[in-house]
Design an enzyme around this catalytic site. Sequence first.
Site, PDB file in Angstrom:
ATOM      1  N   ASP A 211      34.573 -56.000  69.855  1.00  0.00           N
ATOM      2  CA  ASP A 211      34.454 -57.454  69.861  1.00  0.00           C
ATOM      3  C   ASP A 211      33.271 -57.902  68.995  1.00  0.00           C
ATOM      4  O   ASP A 211      32.192 -57.312  69.048  1.00  0.00           O
ATOM      5  CB  ASP A 211      34.212 -57.874  71.326  1.00  0.00           C
ATOM      6  CG  ASP A 211      34.307 -59.367  71.541  1.00  0.00           C
ATOM      7  OD1 ASP A 211      35.402 -59.914  71.403  1.00  0.00           O
ATOM      8  OD2 ASP A 211      33.270 -59.985  71.861  1.00  0.00           O
ATOM      9  N   GLU A 263      33.952 -36.260  67.754  1.00  0.00           N
ATOM     10  CA  GLU A 263      33.742 -35.067  68.589  1.00  0.00           C
ATOM     11  C   GLU A 263      34.937 -34.837  69.509  1.00  0.00           C
ATOM     12  O   GLU A 263      35.095 -33.769  70.067  1.00  0.00           O
ATOM     13  CB  GLU A 263      32.518 -35.246  69.497  1.00  0.00           C
ATOM     14  CG  GLU A 263      31.192 -35.177  68.804  1.00  0.00           C
ATOM     15  CD  GLU A 263      30.086 -35.520  69.790  1.00  0.00           C
ATOM     16  OE1 GLU A 263      30.264 -35.333  71.020  1.00  0.00           O
ATOM     17  OE2 GLU A 263      29.042 -36.002  69.328  1.00  0.00           O
TER      18      GLU A 263
HETATM   19  C1  GLC Z   1      35.795 -62.471  70.501  1.00  0.00           C
HETATM   20  C2  GLC Z   1      36.895 -62.554  71.530  1.00  0.00           C
HETATM   21  C3  GLC Z   1      36.858 -63.907  72.151  1.00  0.00           C
HETATM   22  C4  GLC Z   1      35.516 -64.098  72.822  1.00  0.00           C
HETATM   23  C5  GLC Z   1      34.384 -63.873  71.835  1.00  0.00           C
HETATM   24  C6  GLC Z   1      33.079 -63.702  72.546  1.00  0.00           C
HETATM   25  O1  GLC Z   1      35.999 -63.328  69.439  1.00  0.00           O
HETATM   26  O2  GLC Z   1      38.118 -62.255  70.941  1.00  0.00           O
HETATM   27  O3  GLC Z   1      37.896 -64.108  73.062  1.00  0.00           O
HETATM   28  O4  GLC Z   1      35.424 -65.395  73.337  1.00  0.00           O
HETATM   29  O5  GLC Z   1      34.562 -62.694  71.106  1.00  0.00           O
HETATM   30  O6  GLC Z   1      33.041 -62.475  73.213  1.00  0.00           O
END
Ligand code: GLC
Length: 549
Positions: A211, A263
């Site tokens: 993310d 790994e």
């Molecule tokens: C990413 C996720 C989204 C979230 C953001 C903050 O863009 O896909 O849903 O709100 O990160 O974590």
Amino acid sequence: MNTHKGSEWWRHAVIYQVYPRSWADSDGDGLGDLPGITGRLDHLVELGVDALWLSPFYPSPQADAGYDVADYRNVDPIFGQLEDADKLIGEAHSRGLKLIVDLVPNHTSSAHAWFQEALVAEKGSPARNRYVFRDGKGANGDEPPNDWSAVFGGSAWQRITEPDGTPGQWYLHLFDPAQPDLNWDNPEIRADFVTTLRFWLDRGVDGFRVDVAHGLIKQRDLANWEYPIHGATGDGVEGRRAPMWDQDEVHEVYRQWRAVLDEYEGERILVAEAWVQPAERLAAYVRPDEMHQAFNFEYLEAHWTAPDQHSVISRSLAANDSVGAPTTWVLSNHDVLRHASRLGLPVGTPRPDGIGIGDAQPDPVLGLRRGRAATLLMLSLPGGAYLYQGEELGLPEHMTMPDEARQDPTWERSSHERRGRDGCRVPIPWEADAPSYGFGPTDASWLPQPRLWAEYALDRQRGVAGSTYELYRETLRRRRELGLGSGELIWHDSTGNSVLSFTNGGVRVLTNFGPDEVTLPEGAEVVLTSHPLETAGVVPSDVTVWLRA
Ligand code: GLC
């Protein structure tokens, strides 16, 4: 070190995104859960995808639907228990499906033990140094340390009250105040995330969707930016890169993670969620010693015109080829308008962040027609592809959701200027005549389902010739059979500005973006079409066809 190259399954895989809150609810509380997902895995086998990616299911106050993680190495009771995760991984593998989990390294939840410790610790303490705490500006320190705004709206800084009750330091949150940004210059953070990687790798997951992968490192001086913040790099702003995104040092983190993954047996992968443009900068995330794939958001955002699609496809392939990585393709996810609705908006207009009552509504018939054409085009491209739950049903965005039902923090944080992402997160209709359309055993659904969704239910489409579901199945079957994911694209000259045409392996693909019909060459053998051709050999507007090459 695992030097065996293996099948490199990820180079051409179709990966299906499951949004755990909204896929299947086993206990009837209106919120999806891990046992619910396990119970419906056969759907993915029947559909014909290679893997699933799960959005977060970790302990979390759910301030941002689970992207605010309070404990990276456990399961939130609302989704089940750790044993349910183990069972899900095992059941997926026994069906030949790979399983990827979400990793949220840019920020924790404010409920994370680290942040709670930081709040009661002293200024300058090791506990504060896990996050980005700074003194405020102005005589009393009551102005934020810089001018950055948060992605969801408002300032990216929040002031705390010190343990002695006095107004205190500020902390950085690029998203919601409940999501404080971590300090990735701190070696303790780096070490702890490696522990988290190993925790899930040891449990058998096949990789991680990372993310906000472009956000971890901030420009050291936290310089003012002057512009609104978007998920993207800001390269469009006077050619300058925004100080909070896509800093060169972020790549060290992924090199370290790649070494950890290598790994392990069995080709575990890293996928970057990095809203980075242009494609050449994004390609840096998928160099041979970094991640395996990156989401291609430039493709998702490209307009529905032949020249735009031609250009984004060519540039994406060239940029990824230059580093030896597969290109990926994606049209929908839990953060954007579903493509069956998005493509029903007038071409070239800005895409709103959510649609609600009183807003201009997309044309649903045109949206689905273009949506199907776009999917057939996407699944004929070489590389990996991502599908978002429900798109195989042609599901539209929920565009008349009452504002009181909204849960995305964007709605409140933007002072009701942006409706946010709830419209693409509504629980899935499986059975037309069941409570909550078969999402769970009761009527409960954490976001309201539109009344007209029965027609989209899986059981109304299964085995029905011409349904969107059967189109997806057939497309995926043939894509696999013909090896299109590992093929090579060769462009054909287009007719004017309205037709896109290329060959990949045994298939010639043609999409008609223009208003006029296109007549196929004499003897062309049609393999698949996104819409039935009323006159044989004639491709109407907004239709993709596959011809035998
Ligand atoms: C990413 C996720 C989204 C979230 C953001 C903050 O863009 O896909 O849903 O709100 O990160 O974590």
